[in-house]
Design a protein around this motif. Structure first.
Motif, mmCIF file in Angstrom:
data_model
loop_
_atom_site.group_PDB
_atom_site.id
_atom_site.type_symbol
_atom_site.label_atom_id
_atom_site.label_comp_id
_atom_site.label_asym_id
_atom_site.label_seq_id
_atom_site.Cartn_x
_atom_site.Cartn_y
_atom_site.Cartn_z
ATOM 1 N N GLU A 210 7.836 6.633 -6.495
ATOM 2 C CA GLU A 210 8.909 6.396 -7.453
ATOM 3 C C GLU A 210 8.445 5.437 -8.536
ATOM 4 O OE1 GLU A 210 11.565 7.410 -9.324
ATOM 5 O OE2 GLU A 210 12.198 8.030 -7.325
ATOM 6 N N ASN A 211 8.850 5.733 -9.752
ATOM 7 C CA ASN A 211 8.567 4.889 -10.908
ATOM 8 C C ASN A 211 9.665 3.836 -11.015
ATOM 9 O OD1 ASN A 211 8.231 3.859 -13.583
ATOM 10 N ND2 ASN A 211 7.172 5.746 -14.162
ATOM 11 N N LEU A 212 9.295 2.560 -10.947
ATOM 12 C CA LEU A 212 10.271 1.471 -11.018
ATOM 13 C C LEU A 212 10.460 0.918 -12.419
ATOM 14 C CD1 LEU A 212 9.316 -0.545 -7.801
ATOM 15 C CD2 LEU A 212 11.162 1.115 -8.093
ATOM 16 N N GLY A 213 9.901 1.580 -13.410
ATOM 17 C CA GLY A 213 10.033 1.095 -14.778
ATOM 18 C C GLY A 213 8.917 0.159 -15.179
ATOM 19 N N VAL A 214 8.667 -0.861 -14.354
ATOM 20 C CA VAL A 214 7.542 -1.776 -14.591
ATOM 21 C C VAL A 214 6.656 -1.863 -13.346
ATOM 22 C CG1 VAL A 214 8.582 -3.199 -16.387
ATOM 23 C CG2 VAL A 214 9.054 -3.714 -13.998
ATOM 24 N N GLY A 215 6.648 -0.791 -12.578
ATOM 25 C CA GLY A 215 5.837 -0.767 -11.370
ATOM 26 C C GLY A 215 6.080 0.511 -10.601
ATOM 27 N N ALA A 216 5.722 0.504 -9.326
ATOM 28 C CA ALA A 216 5.833 1.711 -8.527
ATOM 29 C C ALA A 216 6.240 1.386 -7.101
ATOM 30 C CB ALA A 216 4.503 2.469 -8.528
ATOM 31 N N ALA A 217 6.885 2.352 -6.462
ATOM 32 C CA ALA A 217 7.186 2.288 -5.035
ATOM 33 C C ALA A 217 6.620 3.545 -4.402
ATOM 34 C CB ALA A 217 8.690 2.190 -4.793
ATOM 35 N N ALA A 218 6.198 3.429 -3.160
ATOM 36 C CA ALA A 218 5.632 4.577 -2.468
ATOM 37 C C ALA A 218 5.792 4.398 -0.969
ATOM 38 C CB ALA A 218 4.158 4.757 -2.826
ATOM 39 N N ILE A 219 5.769 5.505 -0.264
ATOM 40 C CA ILE A 219 5.811 5.490 1.198
ATOM 41 C C ILE A 219 4.383 5.440 1.719
ATOM 42 C CG2 ILE A 219 6.571 6.744 3.246
ATOM 43 C CD1 ILE A 219 8.632 8.162 1.440
ATOM 44 N N ASP A 220 4.124 4.556 2.673
ATOM 45 C CA ASP A 220 2.768 4.502 3.214
ATOM 46 C C ASP A 220 2.655 5.414 4.434
ATOM 47 O OD1 ASP A 220 3.737 3.145 5.475
ATOM 48 O OD2 ASP A 220 3.113 1.183 4.764
ATOM 49 N N ARG A 221 1.478 5.445 5.022
ATOM 50 C CA ARG A 221 1.205 6.386 6.113
ATOM 51 C C ARG A 221 1.975 6.057 7.384
ATOM 52 N NH1 ARG A 221 -5.374 6.641 5.134
ATOM 53 N NH2 ARG A 221 -5.272 7.743 3.132
ATOM 54 N N GLU A 222 2.528 4.842 7.471
ATOM 55 C CA GLU A 222 3.321 4.452 8.641
ATOM 56 C C GLU A 222 4.817 4.644 8.414
ATOM 57 O OE1 GLU A 222 0.605 2.359 7.612
ATOM 58 O OE2 GLU A 222 -0.430 3.600 9.114
ATOM 59 N N GLY A 223 5.188 5.167 7.227
ATOM 60 C CA GLY A 223 6.597 5.404 6.947
ATOM 61 C C GLY A 223 7.330 4.206 6.385
ATOM 62 N N HIS A 224 6.602 3.168 5.976
ATOM 63 C CA HIS A 224 7.212 2.010 5.335
ATOM 64 C C HIS A 224 7.113 2.146 3.817
ATOM 65 C CE1 HIS A 224 6.107 0.264 9.363
ATOM 66 N NE2 HIS A 224 7.380 -0.082 9.264
ATOM 67 N N VAL A 225 7.902 1.358 3.098
ATOM 68 C CA VAL A 225 7.908 1.396 1.643
ATOM 69 C C VAL A 225 7.070 0.258 1.099
ATOM 70 C CG1 VAL A 225 9.330 1.255 -0.436
ATOM 71 C CG2 VAL A 225 10.167 2.488 1.570
ATOM 72 N N ARG A 226 6.215 0.579 0.144
ATOM 73 C CA ARG A 226 5.380 -0.424 -0.527
ATOM 74 C C ARG A 226 5.829 -0.508 -1.985
ATOM 75 N NH1 ARG A 226 0.266 0.241 1.816
ATOM 76 N NH2 ARG A 226 -0.630 -1.152 0.246
ATOM 77 N N LEU A 227 5.963 -1.749 -2.492
ATOM 78 C CA LEU A 227 6.359 -1.991 -3.875
ATOM 79 C C LEU A 227 5.276 -2.767 -4.593
ATOM 80 C CD1 LEU A 227 10.015 -3.301 -3.366
ATOM 81 C CD2 LEU A 227 9.355 -0.993 -3.988
ATOM 82 N N MET A 228 5.073 -2.424 -5.855
ATOM 83 C CA MET A 228 4.202 -3.230 -6.707
ATOM 84 C C MET A 228 4.724 -3.139 -8.131
ATOM 85 S SD MET A 228 1.821 -5.344 -7.135
ATOM 86 C CE MET A 228 1.153 -5.326 -5.457
ATOM 87 N N ALA A 229 5.119 -4.273 -8.675
ATOM 88 C CA ALA A 229 5.648 -4.311 -10.032
ATOM 89 C C ALA A 229 5.309 -5.665 -10.648
ATOM 90 C CB ALA A 229 7.159 -4.089 -10.043
ATOM 91 N N HIS A 230 5.480 -5.765 -11.946
ATOM 92 C CA HIS A 230 5.243 -7.038 -12.605
ATOM 93 C C HIS A 230 6.214 -8.075 -12.043
ATOM 94 C CE1 HIS A 230 4.800 -10.075 -15.723
ATOM 95 N NE2 HIS A 230 3.694 -9.444 -16.099
ATOM 96 N N PRO A 231 5.759 -9.313 -11.792
ATOM 97 C CA PRO A 231 6.641 -10.339 -11.218
ATOM 98 C C PRO A 231 7.946 -10.538 -11.971
ATOM 99 C CG PRO A 231 4.363 -11.100 -11.207
ATOM 100 C CD PRO A 231 4.380 -9.800 -11.968
ATOM 101 N N VAL A 232 7.931 -10.331 -13.287
ATOM 102 C CA VAL A 232 9.148 -10.501 -14.078
ATOM 103 C C VAL A 232 10.237 -9.546 -13.593
ATOM 104 C CG1 VAL A 232 10.147 -10.233 -16.394
ATOM 105 C CG2 VAL A 232 7.957 -11.399 -16.093
ATOM 106 N N TYR A 233 9.833 -8.361 -13.119
ATOM 107 C CA TYR A 233 10.788 -7.381 -12.610
ATOM 108 C C TYR A 233 11.592 -7.977 -11.468
ATOM 109 C CZ TYR A 233 12.369 -3.199 -10.049
ATOM 110 O OH TYR A 233 13.109 -2.265 -9.374
ATOM 111 N N PHE A 234 10.896 -8.576 -10.527
ATOM 112 C CA PHE A 234 11.571 -9.156 -9.372
ATOM 113 C C PHE A 234 12.332 -10.428 -9.737
ATOM 114 C CE2 PHE A 234 7.868 -6.879 -7.593
ATOM 115 C CZ PHE A 234 8.559 -5.938 -6.841
ATOM 116 N N GLU A 235 11.749 -11.227 -10.613
ATOM 117 C CA GLU A 235 12.376 -12.495 -10.987
ATOM 118 C C GLU A 235 13.685 -12.284 -11.731
ATOM 119 O OE1 GLU A 235 9.406 -14.426 -13.241
ATOM 120 O OE2 GLU A 235 8.040 -14.734 -11.544
ATOM 121 N N ASN A 236 13.703 -11.305 -12.641
ATOM 122 C CA ASN A 236 14.897 -11.070 -13.450
ATOM 123 C C ASN A 236 15.935 -10.214 -12.729
ATOM 124 O OD1 ASN A 236 13.691 -12.536 -15.456
ATOM 125 N ND2 ASN A 236 13.136 -10.772 -16.717
#
Length: 385
Positions: A74-100
């Motif tokens: 999934e496209n988070l606008g300023v990063g991405a989310a994805a399902i890993d091989r164990e069925g968990h969700v991984r997030l990576m986005a610019h810190p400002v995304y989470f801070e704001n």
């Protein structure tokens, strides 16, 4: 001849009918298997859709629709989310995304790491929704000028278990496990009139859904597309003439809906051809496409060879998708586009106008890459006259 095949053949002889159909089904399954091995997924869906009441064909179709949906990234606008091989969700986005977006809600955001057995993701502009393998609903939503999404989330949870969920801010369209579809619009009553409810109730064998402001569209198992909306314009009516569609994507801000056909070509609703200056006519020349994803003012097509093409208005840096290779899924956005590679890593293209740097995706590894499992076809039955 195998015992099971002998029994089936004997029953065919006794009934005097059905053996020819069985042979034809086995031949179609074999042809579909060959297409799948070549990654010609839309063509395989077209073939398999011709087979009625066949368990093997149904299983393959389910896998193929999931693979081309791309709902595992999934496209988070300023990063991405994805399902890993164990069925968990991984997030990576610019810190400002989470801070704001999640200011004061950091503990809520941490719950994402506790989600298990996740199968599908949906962005919805201001957060992330997920469904697990049993149809359970999970969500994390950021701050909003209106409310905390409590009503929206409650309505979705009441619909569990779900097959598919497509979110758009407060609005959503959901496909339940029982095959029924439900939609919700916070600031519109377009779903309330009885004719609209009756129209939606007639939808069966739904394969794909998209949701946007005041609109819900569905792909049906016969390859046609239908929709309901408020303040509709006639520029959507051309979709009612589409045939042989295997995937749809779109709506959102720019209002366009795109369809992927079973021959690997792409169609775009008239509403989106010139909407907001975005020209998607280039997509009409595409071929060998196996998945599509609609962004803010652009449309991406994933080709069978793992490269990506684009139509519409590409923003700065987004043209770098031309360098991508070995891609298995795509998720278009406004400032960035996201791709999942065969090795389970993430690539992004775009920029944020010099305000923010692109997030580093090197830690996004070992992600889930679905494949289509094809059972061996019983040639002893297929060979019968």
């Amino acid at each position: 001849m195998k015992k099971g095949a002998l029994l089936v053949f004997a029953l065919c002889l006794l009934s005097g009918t059905g053996c020819g159909n069985m042979k034809q089904e086995k031949e179609l399954l074999a042809q579909a298997q060959a297409l799948i091995e070549e990654r010609k997924y839309p063509q395989a869906i077209g073939l398999l859709s011709e087979i009625a009441d066949n368990e093997d064909a149904a299983k393959l179709l389910e896998q193929l629709y999931y693979v081309i949906s791309g709902d595992y990234i999934e496209n988070l606008g300023v990063g991405a989310a994805a399902i890993d091989r164990e069925g968990h969700v991984r997030l990576m986005a610019h810190p400002v995304y989470f801070e704001n977006l999640y200011a004061g809600r950091e503990e809520t955001l941490k719950t994402v790491g506790e989600w298990e057995n996740i199968r599908r993701l949906s962005d919805g502009e201001v957060g992330l929704d997920a469904l697990d393998k049993d149809g359970g609903f999970y969500t994390v939503r950021g701050a909003s000028g209106y409310d905390d999404f409590t009503e929206r989330n409650r309505r979705i949870a009441e619909l569990e278990p779900l097959q598919v969920l497509c979110s758009y801010i407060y609005d959503f369209t959901a496909l339940r496990m029982d095959g029924t579809i439900c939609a919700y619009a916070k600031f519109s009553d377009y779903l309330e009139p009885d004719p609209v409810k009756q129209h939606m109730a007639r939808w069966t064998d739904i394969k794909d859904i998209v949701s946007g402001p005041d609109m819900a569209a569905v792909l049906l198992g016969d390859g046609t597309v239908d929709f309901v909306c408020g303040n509709c314009t006639s520029s959507y009516d051309d979709m009612l003439e589409w045939t042989d569609i295997v995937a749809i994507d779109g709506l959102g801000v720019a209002g366009c809906i795109a369809g992927l056909k079973s021959d690997g070509t792409v169609v775009v609703s008239n509403h989106g051809v010139d909407q907001n200056g975005a020209i998607y006519r280039d997509a009409f020349e595409w071929s060998d496409i196996i998945a599509i994803s609609k962004g803010f003012e652009s449309l991406l097509g994933l080709k069978r060879d793992g490269t990506v093409v684009a139509a519409g208005n590409l923003r700065s840096g987004q043209e770098n998708i031309a360098e991508w290779t070995d891609i298995v899924a795509i998720s278009a956005g406004q400032d960035i586009h996201v791709g999942l590679k065969r090795d389970g890593s993430i690539v992004i293209a775009g920029d944020f106008g010099g305000i923010l740097e692109l997030p580093d995706m090197t830690s996004m590894k070992n992600l889930y890459v679905p494949d289509v499992t094809v059972d061996n076809i019983d040639e002893s039955v297929a060979a019968q006259p």
